[in-house]
Design a protein around this motif. Structure first.
Motif, PDB file in Angstrom:
ATOM      1  N   TYR A 129       0.809  -1.226   0.000  1.00  0.00           N
ATOM      2  CA  TYR A 129       0.000   0.000   0.000  1.00  0.00           C
ATOM      3  C   TYR A 129       0.841   1.274   0.000  1.00  0.00           C
ATOM      4  O   TYR A 129       0.438   2.316   0.503  1.00  0.00           O
ATOM      5  N   THR A 130       1.999   1.210  -0.569  1.00  0.00           N
ATOM      6  CA  THR A 130       2.789   2.357  -1.067  1.00  0.00           C
ATOM      7  C   THR A 130       3.531   3.204  -0.038  1.00  0.00           C
ATOM      8  O   THR A 130       4.111   4.212  -0.410  1.00  0.00           O
ATOM      9  N   VAL A 131       3.557   2.819   1.226  1.00  0.00           N
ATOM     10  CA  VAL A 131       4.256   3.700   2.164  1.00  0.00           C
ATOM     11  C   VAL A 131       5.664   3.222   2.510  1.00  0.00           C
ATOM     12  O   VAL A 131       6.406   3.923   3.192  1.00  0.00           O
ATOM     13  N   GLN A 162      -2.593   4.027  -5.611  1.00  0.00           N
ATOM     14  CA  GLN A 162      -3.314   4.486  -4.413  1.00  0.00           C
ATOM     15  C   GLN A 162      -4.808   4.674  -4.693  1.00  0.00           C
ATOM     16  O   GLN A 162      -5.642   4.408  -3.840  1.00  0.00           O
ATOM     17  N   VAL A 200      -7.293   1.121   2.224  1.00  0.00           N
ATOM     18  CA  VAL A 200      -6.413   0.502   3.218  1.00  0.00           C
ATOM     19  C   VAL A 200      -6.838   0.864   4.641  1.00  0.00           C
ATOM     20  O   VAL A 200      -7.074   2.035   4.947  1.00  0.00           O
ATOM     21  N   ARG A 238       3.806  14.108  -0.103  1.00  0.00           N
ATOM     22  CA  ARG A 238       4.075  14.597   1.254  1.00  0.00           C
ATOM     23  C   ARG A 238       4.222  16.105   1.270  1.00  0.00           C
ATOM     24  O   ARG A 238       3.784  16.759   2.199  1.00  0.00           O
ATOM     25  N   ILE A 282      -7.313  21.428   0.868  1.00  0.00           N
ATOM     26  CA  ILE A 282      -8.064  20.449   1.672  1.00  0.00           C
ATOM     27  C   ILE A 282      -7.372  20.239   3.012  1.00  0.00           C
ATOM     28  O   ILE A 282      -8.011  20.272   4.072  1.00  0.00           O
ATOM     29  N   ARG A 342       2.720   5.455  -8.246  1.00  0.00           N
ATOM     30  CA  ARG A 342       2.186   5.315  -6.902  1.00  0.00           C
ATOM     31  C   ARG A 342       0.750   5.825  -6.799  1.00  0.00           C
ATOM     32  O   ARG A 342      -0.123   5.196  -6.223  1.00  0.00           O
ATOM     33  N   ARG A 343       0.503   6.984  -7.410  1.00  0.00           N
ATOM     34  CA  ARG A 343      -0.819   7.587  -7.272  1.00  0.00           C
ATOM     35  C   ARG A 343      -1.911   6.746  -7.906  1.00  0.00           C
ATOM     36  O   ARG A 343      -3.003   6.617  -7.356  1.00  0.00           O
ATOM     37  N   LEU A 349      -9.513  14.182  -0.439  1.00  0.00           N
ATOM     38  CA  LEU A 349      -8.133  13.924  -0.874  1.00  0.00           C
ATOM     39  C   LEU A 349      -8.108  12.975  -2.072  1.00  0.00           C
ATOM     40  O   LEU A 349      -7.156  12.967  -2.840  1.00  0.00           O
ATOM     41  N   HIS A 350      -9.172  12.184  -2.240  1.00  0.00           N
ATOM     42  CA  HIS A 350      -9.267  11.328  -3.422  1.00  0.00           C
ATOM     43  C   HIS A 350      -9.883  12.070  -4.596  1.00  0.00           C
ATOM     44  O   HIS A 350     -10.089  11.491  -5.662  1.00  0.00           O
ATOM     45  N   ILE A 359      -1.567   7.307   2.456  1.00  0.00           N
ATOM     46  CA  ILE A 359      -1.961   6.281   1.483  1.00  0.00           C
ATOM     47  C   ILE A 359      -2.897   6.894   0.444  1.00  0.00           C
ATOM     48  O   ILE A 359      -3.137   6.336  -0.614  1.00  0.00           O
ATOM     49  N   ASN A 360      -3.410   8.085   0.743  1.00  0.00           N
ATOM     50  CA  ASN A 360      -4.228   8.784  -0.244  1.00  0.00           C
ATOM     51  C   ASN A 360      -3.341   9.252  -1.396  1.00  0.00           C
ATOM     52  O   ASN A 360      -2.133   9.397  -1.226  1.00  0.00           O
ATOM     53  N   PRO A 361      -3.928   9.473  -2.577  1.00  0.00           N
ATOM     54  CA  PRO A 361      -3.106   9.888  -3.727  1.00  0.00           C
ATOM     55  C   PRO A 361      -2.650  11.339  -3.606  1.00  0.00           C
ATOM     56  O   PRO A 361      -3.162  12.221  -4.290  1.00  0.00           O
ATOM     57  N   VAL A 362      -1.716  11.583  -2.707  1.00  0.00           N
ATOM     58  CA  VAL A 362      -1.192  12.932  -2.470  1.00  0.00           C
ATOM     59  C   VAL A 362       0.313  12.814  -2.263  1.00  0.00           C
ATOM     60  O   VAL A 362       0.804  11.730  -1.979  1.00  0.00           O
ATOM     61  N   LEU A 416       6.627   8.084   8.840  1.00  0.00           N
ATOM     62  CA  LEU A 416       5.176   7.917   8.825  1.00  0.00           C
ATOM     63  C   LEU A 416       4.650   7.176  10.041  1.00  0.00           C
ATOM     64  O   LEU A 416       3.492   7.295  10.393  1.00  0.00           O
ATOM     65  N   PHE A 417       5.516   6.362  10.641  1.00  0.00           N
ATOM     66  CA  PHE A 417       5.001   5.447  11.649  1.00  0.00           C
ATOM     67  C   PHE A 417       5.354   5.906  13.045  1.00  0.00           C
ATOM     68  O   PHE A 417       6.435   6.424  13.287  1.00  0.00           O
TER      69      PHE A 417
END
Lengths: 254, 390
Positions: free
Chosen positions: A48-50, A73, A78, B224, B6, A69-70, A101-102, B219-222, B387-388
């Protein structure tokens, strides 16, 4: 469809994931199971891309996660292990934030929220702030915001961790519905009964490697054991033994 | 709506509901004006009622009866004479008197030997400095006039005895007491610039990590940097809000204190105050960027808080030094972020002409530093472990 191809990942000197491959197909529930520290969360994070794998790759509906990646996503919903809510935002605001955000339109977010409130039985707390939510409520908010964009692939890390029987059961029903709808569901757990009750395909991890994978029947057949819990114990112990003294116990490929 | 917008909106909504953020942005800035206001009013009323310039002076004099002519001179110059206690030095030491004059213990013959006068002061007391300064002026007058009278009595021109007449004209602004008071204001503004948005930054970065909400968010399509820019923008807005609250509070405070007694002349006009915008806005971004770096290199809210609490002391301290050791503004100094702004704000407070080119230097230099800090901060936030929750 989600695919992991020969994934490797180390943190400092710790080899967390060593050559993991599997496929989670559409219209199926795939369960990753392993003892604590087996690398489940690390593998899911690479999908899940992180997290970026040291080598190997992950694909979501054929899209290479590292290359686009986008796009990956957008096709993923997730729910990570740590739910991570904002205590001062209401459940509805959580869903709206992720919907925005989507790139969803306001009316679409509203429609999806109404659907999710219905599906997840959130009506009595949807407009309450998240501070003080029970674990079940937290899970539902985290799940609802993960699903707001109606993703084709759904990843859940320890979805029923800390939930009461009733809520766990409704989660299972929801995941079965996703399967009927033809979605790809990938979940992780450290409890064999949970995975056995749901999964069409099981990936047993131990020490960052795949110990065994296949359908429940395949797993029973290959080990000659009837109980999946015994299969799990045998498989994970075999890997541990193999590491201690590299001997032969062939893992059955799925 | 863009991702930045946003995220910005979410952080604003979220933090406007946070009592700590509101407290830091809206209530903390009032402390400075309140404290300085009390201090100024106290000092002002003391100077005004007792020994302000042009006011009658009360002087405690020991053995006043021994120099009647001298006493008459003082009374003619508006001085009220009070008998001194038995131990005038002790009385001044014990703060019972601001200062005292001690005359000789035996009567002094008119036209004879010089009159010996001891001025007992306590320079640690502001009213003592002011009042004894006034009395010293009167004493000098007495000397000049008596000497001149004696010379004239002997048929001499008084100028024979005057080889030098020192004219003292004070044109320095910072030397003035009133300006010293005004110089105390910029350090407070500086402090607010570094503290106003700090809870928002902390909550939106370290807090986001510690709650475990950073991972689902990313995890959203954005990207950092989009998310960080939205968060920082909200922190800058909170910082400027805090600053605006404080500027207004200082403005009200300065209009309600006894300015004349303090030696504070004209106050900066609204137009002059509007120069605070170019001076402070880049600095607000700079402050938030330094906060971002701190949250990036620390592991928890608590650890970040430790450093964030100390951070405003650095620029604040420089400003405090400037209260007592004023320096002349030039472009090299103006180009140091925080230090330059403190200097420029000081000039504004004192209603001095502020040069546009110095403001330009300050804005430009601060922006360059800020961009470098942001670039570094964004890089630090690209690390995957960030991130964690740790």
């Amino acid at each position: 469809m989600i695919e992991a191809r020969d994934l490797y990942k180390s943190f400092g000197g710790v080899h967390a994931v060593q050559g993991v491959s599997f496929i989670a197909r559409d219209g199926e529930i795939t369960g990753i199971i392993g003892p604590n520290g087996a690398g489940k969360t690390t593998i899911l994070r690479m999908i899940y891309t992180v997290l970026a794998p040291d080598s190997g790759k992950t694909l979501v509906d054929g899209i290479d996660v590292e290359l686009d990646r986008r796009a990956a996503q957008r096709r993923l919903g997730v729910m990570p292990d740590v739910r991570g809510l904002y205590p001062r935002l209401s459940a509805r605001e959580h869903v709206r934030y992720f919907g925005e955000l989507h790139g969803l339109e306001a009316h679409e977010i509203e429609r999806r929220t109404a659907e999710l409130v219905d599906t997840l039985a959130m009506a009595d707390f949807i407009d309450r702030r998240a501070k003080g939510f029970s674990r079940g409520q937290q899970m539902k908010v985290a799940l609802a915001r993960a699903l707001v964009h109606n993703p084709h692939n759904v990843i859940l890390d320890e979805p029923t961790n800390g939930l009461d029987v009733g809520t766990s059961r409704s989660v299972r029903e929801l995941l079965r519905r996703f399967r009927r709808e033809g979605r790809c569901v990938l979940l992780s757990s450290h409890i064999m009964q949970e995975v056995a009750a749901l999964a069409d395909r099981i990936v047993i991890l131990s020490d960052g490697r795949v110990a065994l994978q296949g359908t429940p029947d395949e797993l029973r057949k290959s080990t000659g054991l009837d109980e999946l819990e015994d299969v799990f114990m045998a498989a994970t112990m075999a890997v541990t033994a193999e590491r201690a003294a590299p001997a032969a116990l062939g893992a059955v490929a799925g | 709506m863009s991702v930045v917008t946003i995220v910005f909106r979410k952080e604003m909504t979220d933090n406007l509901r946070d009592r700590r953020s509101i407290l830091v942005a809206l209530i903390y800035p009032l402390m400075g004006p309140l404290l300085l206001g009390l201090l100024f009013s106290f000092v002002g009323s003391m100077l005004k009622t007792e020994h302000g310039p042009g006011r009658p002076i009360e002087v405690a004099i020991a053995h006043a009866e021994n120099a009647p002519e001298f006493i008459r001179f003082l009374e003619a110059h508006g001085v009220t004479i009070r008998p001194a206690p038995d131990d005038p030095k002790g009385a001044v030491q014990r703060d019972e008197l601001p200062f005292a004059l001690v005359l000789p213990e035996r009567p002094v013959a008119t036209g004879g030997a010089p009159l010996e006068v001891t001025v007992v002061t306590d320079p640690a007391r502001l009213d003592s400095i002011v009042a004894s300064g006034q009395i010293l002026d009167i004493l000098r007058n007495y000397e000049r006039e008596t000497t001149a009278a004696r010379l004239r009595a002997k048929g001499l021109d008084p100028d024979v005895m005057t080889s030098l007449r020192v004219m003292h004209e004070n044109v320095g602004r910072a030397a003035n007491l009133g300006f010293m008071f005004l110089n105390m204001i910029p350090p407070f503004l500086m402090f607010t610039l570094f503290i106003g948005g700090v809870y928002l930054t902390l909550d939106a970065t370290s807090g986001e990590r510690e709650r475990g909400s950073f991972e689902p968010l990313m995890i959203n399509p954005v990207t950092r940097s989009q998310v960080l820019i939205g968060k920082l923008a909200a922190a800058v807005v909170f910082t400027l809000l805090a600053l605006a609250v404080q500027v207004v509070a200082f403005w009200i405070m300065l209009h309600s204190i006894p300015r004349e007694a303090l030696g504070i002349g004209t106050l900066p006009s609204v137009l002059q105050l509007s120069l605070l915008v170019p001076v402070c806005v880049p600095l607000a971004v700079f402050a938030v960027a330094t906060q971002l770096i701190i949250t990036a290199v620390t592991r928890s809210i608590k650890e970040a808080q430790t450093y964030l609490g100390l951070l405003p002391l650095v620029p604040g301290m420089a400003g405090m030094v400037l209260v007592f050791v004023p320096v002349k503004v030039h472009s090299l100094l103006a180009s140091i972020p925080t230090f330059g702004q403190t200097l420029l704000m000081g000039q504004m407070m004192r209603s001095e002409a502020v040069s546009w080119s110095l403001i330009g230097v300050s804005v430009l230099a601060t922006l360059v530093f800020t961009l470098a800090l942001l670039a570094l901060g964004f890089r630090l936030y690209e690390r995957e472990g960030i991130l964690f929750p740790s």
